[in-house]
Design an enzyme around this catalytic site. Sequence first.
Site, mmCIF file in Angstrom:
data_model
loop_
_atom_site.group_PDB
_atom_site.id
_atom_site.type_symbol
_atom_site.label_atom_id
_atom_site.label_comp_id
_atom_site.label_asym_id
_atom_site.label_seq_id
_atom_site.Cartn_x
_atom_site.Cartn_y
_atom_site.Cartn_z
ATOM 1 N N LYS A 1 0.830 -1.202 0.000
ATOM 2 C CA LYS A 1 0.000 0.000 0.000
ATOM 3 C C LYS A 1 0.868 1.257 0.000
ATOM 4 O O LYS A 1 0.533 2.250 -0.655
ATOM 5 C CB LYS A 1 -0.931 -0.016 1.210
ATOM 6 C CG LYS A 1 -2.001 -1.099 1.123
ATOM 7 C CD LYS A 1 -2.670 -1.369 2.448
ATOM 8 C CE LYS A 1 -3.634 -2.547 2.337
ATOM 9 N NZ LYS A 1 -4.166 -2.994 3.638
ATOM 10 N N GLN B 1 -5.541 -2.457 9.648
ATOM 11 C CA GLN B 1 -5.026 -3.660 8.994
ATOM 12 C C GLN B 1 -5.442 -4.912 9.769
ATOM 13 O O GLN B 1 -5.142 -5.054 10.948
ATOM 14 C CB GLN B 1 -3.497 -3.590 8.883
ATOM 15 C CG GLN B 1 -2.878 -4.743 8.127
ATOM 16 C CD GLN B 1 -3.270 -4.737 6.657
ATOM 17 O OE1 GLN B 1 -3.180 -3.724 5.987
ATOM 18 N NE2 GLN B 1 -3.690 -5.885 6.154
ATOM 19 N N ASP C 1 -11.760 0.821 2.943
ATOM 20 C CA ASP C 1 -11.883 -0.633 2.798
ATOM 21 C C ASP C 1 -13.316 -1.057 2.503
ATOM 22 O O ASP C 1 -13.564 -2.178 2.056
ATOM 23 C CB ASP C 1 -11.410 -1.333 4.078
ATOM 24 C CG ASP C 1 -9.972 -1.816 3.980
ATOM 25 O OD1 ASP C 1 -9.492 -2.019 2.844
ATOM 26 O OD2 ASP C 1 -9.335 -2.011 5.031
#
Length: 251
Positions: free
Chosen positions: A39, A83, A106
Site C-alpha cells: 500500500k 489492517q 476498505d
Amino acid sequence: MIDCKKYADEILDGITGKGWLAVISVGNDPASMSYIKGKRRDCERVGFKFSHYPFPEEANVESIVYTINLLNNNPEVTGIIVQLPLPAHLDAEAICNCVAPEKDVDGFVPNSPYKPCTPEGIVHILRKELGALTGRHAVIIGRGKLVGKPLQQMLLAENMTVSICHSKSCKGDIYALTSNADAVIVAVGKPKALGFGFLRDDCVVIDCGVNRDENGKLCGDIGYCNSERRTPVPGGVGLLTRAMLMKHVEN
C-alpha cells in the site's frame, strides 16, 4: 493467465487527484506487514501521502480508538485502514466501526460510500474478460464476509445469475454448477483446496486465495485448473484490490 497487472496499472495510471492514506496495525504479522508495504508503494506511485501507525501486540482498545479519532478529525486524511487481522484480545469489528464512514476506504463500515475492494476488483476483472455481464452465470465458492457475501450482491447488481457453494457443498453440486459457468470465483482460504478439470475452455476463473503451500511458496485456493483464463497467485486479485483502494483514497 489473466494479466491482472495490466488492469491494475490502467486504474492507477488514471488517478490524478490527491490523497492521504493512514494505516493502523497491531503486532507484527508478516503477511500484514507485506500488505502495508504494498500500500505504501502504491501511494508513492500515485503521489499520495502515506502514514503508518503501528501498535504493539498488547495494545489496548482505547489507544487505538484515540488514534482513529485523531485521523477522523484530520480533514487532510482521505482514507483510514485498520489492517486485519488484529490480535485475539481485540474486537476487530468494533474497532473498524470507529473509522468515519467517509474515510472507510476498505468498505467495511456501515454506511460507507465505498464497496469492499476485493469484490470490486473481481467485478472489474470480469467486466474486462467477459464484457457485458448481464445474463452470465457466476459460481462463487466461499461465503465469507470479506469476499463471498458482498461479491454475491455486487454480481446480482450486474444482472448476473449467481450460484453459491461453500465448504459443506457436495462435490456433485459443485461439478454441476461450475461445468457450464461463465465465471468461477474461489475464496475458501485453503491452499490448493479445489481442482477443476471440467470447466468450459472460456470460463473465467478468479482465485482469491493467498496461502503458503507445504514448501512455504505462495499459492492460491485452486490446484489444477483446465481453463487458461485464470488469475495468477501471486500477481492476481491482490493487485486489483490495491488499485481499487487507491481509487477510494483519491480526493
